[in-house]
Design a protein around this motif. Structure first.
Motif, mmCIF file in Angstrom:
data_model
loop_
_atom_site.group_PDB
_atom_site.id
_atom_site.type_symbol
_atom_site.label_atom_id
_atom_site.label_comp_id
_atom_site.label_asym_id
_atom_site.label_seq_id
_atom_site.Cartn_x
_atom_site.Cartn_y
_atom_site.Cartn_z
ATOM 1 N N LYS A 205 6.599 4.836 -8.157
ATOM 2 C CA LYS A 205 6.744 6.285 -8.054
ATOM 3 C C LYS A 205 7.608 6.697 -6.857
ATOM 4 O O LYS A 205 8.221 7.760 -6.862
ATOM 5 C CB LYS A 205 5.355 6.939 -7.932
ATOM 6 N N GLU A 206 7.664 5.816 -5.836
ATOM 7 C CA GLU A 206 8.482 6.167 -4.672
ATOM 8 C C GLU A 206 9.971 6.187 -5.005
ATOM 9 O O GLU A 206 10.780 6.734 -4.257
ATOM 10 C CB GLU A 206 8.214 5.212 -3.503
ATOM 11 N N LYS A 207 10.332 5.566 -6.138
ATOM 12 C CA LYS A 207 11.736 5.569 -6.566
ATOM 13 C C LYS A 207 12.093 6.846 -7.322
ATOM 14 O O LYS A 207 13.256 7.082 -7.631
ATOM 15 C CB LYS A 207 12.013 4.354 -7.458
ATOM 16 N N ARG A 208 11.087 7.654 -7.618
ATOM 17 C CA ARG A 208 11.286 8.837 -8.451
ATOM 18 C C ARG A 208 12.382 9.757 -7.908
ATOM 19 O O ARG A 208 13.350 10.066 -8.597
ATOM 20 C CB ARG A 208 9.962 9.595 -8.581
ATOM 21 N N MET A 209 12.238 10.195 -6.662
ATOM 22 C CA MET A 209 13.181 11.158 -6.112
ATOM 23 C C MET A 209 14.562 10.527 -5.881
ATOM 24 O O MET A 209 15.592 11.183 -6.048
ATOM 25 C CB MET A 209 12.641 11.754 -4.815
ATOM 26 N N GLU A 210 14.561 9.257 -5.530
ATOM 27 C CA GLU A 210 15.834 8.553 -5.322
ATOM 28 C C GLU A 210 16.665 8.544 -6.609
ATOM 29 O O GLU A 210 17.865 8.844 -6.600
ATOM 30 C CB GLU A 210 15.547 7.123 -4.860
ATOM 31 N N ILE A 211 16.023 8.195 -7.718
ATOM 32 C CA ILE A 211 16.734 8.143 -9.009
ATOM 33 C C ILE A 211 17.109 9.540 -9.474
ATOM 34 O O ILE A 211 18.209 9.769 -10.004
ATOM 35 C CB ILE A 211 15.867 7.432 -10.070
ATOM 36 N N ARG A 212 16.222 10.493 -9.272
ATOM 37 C CA ARG A 212 16.527 11.871 -9.697
ATOM 38 C C ARG A 212 17.724 12.432 -8.927
ATOM 39 O O ARG A 212 18.591 13.111 -9.500
ATOM 40 C CB ARG A 212 15.286 12.766 -9.524
ATOM 41 N N ARG A 213 17.796 12.140 -7.632
ATOM 42 C CA ARG A 213 18.963 12.590 -6.851
ATOM 43 C C ARG A 213 20.237 11.927 -7.376
ATOM 44 O O ARG A 213 21.277 12.581 -7.512
ATOM 45 C CB ARG A 213 18.768 12.262 -5.369
ATOM 46 N N GLY A 216 21.235 13.606 -10.532
ATOM 47 C CA GLY A 216 21.460 15.051 -10.464
ATOM 48 C C GLY A 216 20.347 15.858 -11.106
ATOM 49 O O GLY A 216 20.588 16.941 -11.658
ATOM 50 N N ILE A 217 19.111 15.344 -11.045
ATOM 51 C CA ILE A 217 17.943 16.057 -11.576
ATOM 52 C C ILE A 217 17.174 16.646 -10.402
ATOM 53 O O ILE A 217 16.694 15.922 -9.528
ATOM 54 C CB ILE A 217 17.015 15.113 -12.374
ATOM 55 N N SER A 218 17.056 17.950 -10.361
ATOM 56 C CA SER A 218 16.408 18.604 -9.230
ATOM 57 C C SER A 218 14.888 18.476 -9.337
ATOM 58 O O SER A 218 14.351 18.232 -10.418
ATOM 59 C CB SER A 218 16.803 20.085 -9.174
ATOM 60 N N PRO A 219 14.162 18.652 -8.213
ATOM 61 C CA PRO A 219 12.700 18.482 -8.207
ATOM 62 C C PRO A 219 11.975 19.394 -9.184
ATOM 63 O O PRO A 219 10.905 19.051 -9.687
ATOM 64 C CB PRO A 219 12.305 18.811 -6.763
ATOM 65 N N GLY A 248 15.134 28.706 -21.767
ATOM 66 C CA GLY A 248 14.561 29.340 -20.582
ATOM 67 C C GLY A 248 13.880 28.371 -19.637
ATOM 68 O O GLY A 248 13.548 28.738 -18.508
ATOM 69 N N LEU A 249 13.670 27.135 -20.078
ATOM 70 C CA LEU A 249 12.979 26.151 -19.238
ATOM 71 C C LEU A 249 13.978 25.207 -18.580
ATOM 72 O O LEU A 249 14.989 24.831 -19.194
ATOM 73 C CB LEU A 249 12.004 25.315 -20.083
ATOM 74 N N PRO A 250 13.720 24.802 -17.337
ATOM 75 C CA PRO A 250 14.624 23.869 -16.647
ATOM 76 C C PRO A 250 14.398 22.434 -17.132
ATOM 77 O O PRO A 250 13.685 21.644 -16.511
ATOM 78 C CB PRO A 250 14.246 24.031 -15.175
ATOM 79 N N VAL A 251 14.978 22.093 -18.286
ATOM 80 C CA VAL A 251 14.765 20.798 -18.929
ATOM 81 C C VAL A 251 16.038 19.957 -18.880
ATOM 82 O O VAL A 251 17.149 20.474 -19.069
ATOM 83 C CB VAL A 251 14.326 20.978 -20.400
#
Length: 386
Positions: A205-213, A216-219, A248-251
């Protein structure tokens, strides 16, 4: 016990049952060897989708250590433009290795026929498994396939049916297909489900934000992941239409995999909302665990895939289309499902998951527990033994 896993084409970097079942037998203390051809499967898009991961399709014959497995690659004769292949010197290899058991991956092949021919001479137990089903196998769509099937039924099938000690199908659809084509009684075919590589149970799970950045997937965006082949039978347009209803949803949709280049380009033109769709191409299983950790849910709108189980193992809530072959996944309500082709129903399920994080978490925990308890490779390997 000396066990040989016999398969036409072996590409452990892509995962698949033949790799993980062989590794599980090794962990159980058996002496395991994989015997295969000197080449990878002739995917139609090999150069564009697979070569960067697997390298050149043709390999050198010889003994190798691949993915921790003793692997013997034999020179082969391959029918041009088909996956029909004959292994040279297989008889010599069997004589040298003297196996107690041969597990043949695939039953509709020349190699499966070779295994049956040599069984009596070397006195090994012979097991077959089959992944063939109506959704992935068609013996009627070309003259060459019709000819091969006729040859198989007349010449090879009687020998294989007589030699087989156990016949496995990886699911209900595959069992139905095997019973129909081989004309054998129901009791002869057992279900041996595909398991999951333990690495997916350790999605970090610690890789989550790294991969999203990186992607280009925002939090605050709800990330949907699809992995596997990109082909008409996978119904990706249904997923894309569903997401279009949720403007309307940030998907965002993360599509991992490859297929026919022209088909993929056609999809991109038909559904041009580029800001919502990320296409990555194929990636290795090692990287795939990180990408699952970056997603909020996983969806397979069409034909099933082993990737469904991988996502469940990674703790993701999963949405699939309803189909009798995946009913076992509904045990303890571990997945959500919708009528195949109904993008409106799918959109509603996506909306429910996107706004209810507690429900997502609960579903993901249930899915992961189901995989741990029911579909570990070590448990399956014990079933696939003498």
């Amino acid at each position: 016990m000396r066990i040989i896993h016999l398969i036409d084409y072996f590409q452990p970097k892509l995962g698949y049952q033949e790799t993980y079942l062989a590794l599980a037998h090794l962990r159980l203390g058996h002496h395991v060897t994989v015997i295969t051809s000197d080449r990878h499967y002739p995917f139609s898009d090999y150069a564009s989708a697979f070569q960067k991961i697997l390298g050149e399709r043709k390999k050198k014959p010889g003994k190798f250590k691949e993915y921790g497995l003793d692997t013997l690659r034999l020179a082969a004769i391959e029918m041009p433009f088909t996956p029909v292949i004959f292994l040279r010197n297989l008889k010599t290899a069997l004589a040298h290795l003297n196996p107690d058991m041969v597990f043949c991956h695939g039953i509709f092949s020349v190699v499966s026929f070779q295994a049956a021919l040599y069984k009596e001479q070397f006195s090994y137990k012979l097991f077959y498994d089959s992944h063939a089903a109506d959704f992935n196998t068609d013996f009627e769509n070309s003259l060459l396939k019709k000819f091969y099937y006729l040859l198989y039924i007349k010449l090879m099938a009687p020998v294989i049916k007589k030699a087989a000690d156990r016949l496995f199908a990886v699911g209900e659809a595959e069992k139905k297909f095997l019973l129909r084509f081989l004309k054998i009684p129901n009791y002869r075919v057992e279900i041996l489900r595909v398991g999951i590589d333990p690495v997916f149970l350790k999605a970090k799970k610690e890789k989550r934000m790294e991969i999203r950045r990186k992607l280009g997937i925002s939090p605050d965006e709800f990330a949907i992941i699809y992995t596997g082949k990109i082909a008409p039978g996978k119904d990706l347009p249904v997923l894309l239409r569903a997401v279009k209803l949720l403007e309307g949803l940030p998907v965002k949709i993360l599509i991992i995999g490859g297929g026919n280049v022209h088909y993929i380009e056609k999809l991109k033109k038909q559904y041009p909302f580029r800001e919502k769709v990320i296409w990555t191409g194929f990636i290795t299983n090692k990287m795939l665990t990180k990408y699952y950790s970056a997603a909020d849910t996983a969806i397979w709108p069409g034909n099933p895939s082993v990737a469904v189980l991988e996502a469940m193992a990674a703790g993701l809530p999963v949405i699939i289309s309803r189909w009798f072959g995946t009913r076992y996944l509904n045990k303890n309500k571990t997945v959500l499902s919708f009528p195949r082709g109904n993008h409106i129903k799918l959109a509603n399920l996506i909306k429910i998951l996107s706004i209810n994080s507690q429900f997502r978490q609960k579903l993901g925990i249930k899915a992961q527990l189901f995989i741990k308890n029911e579909l570990s490779w070590d448990k399956i390997a014990k079933q696939a033994i003498i």
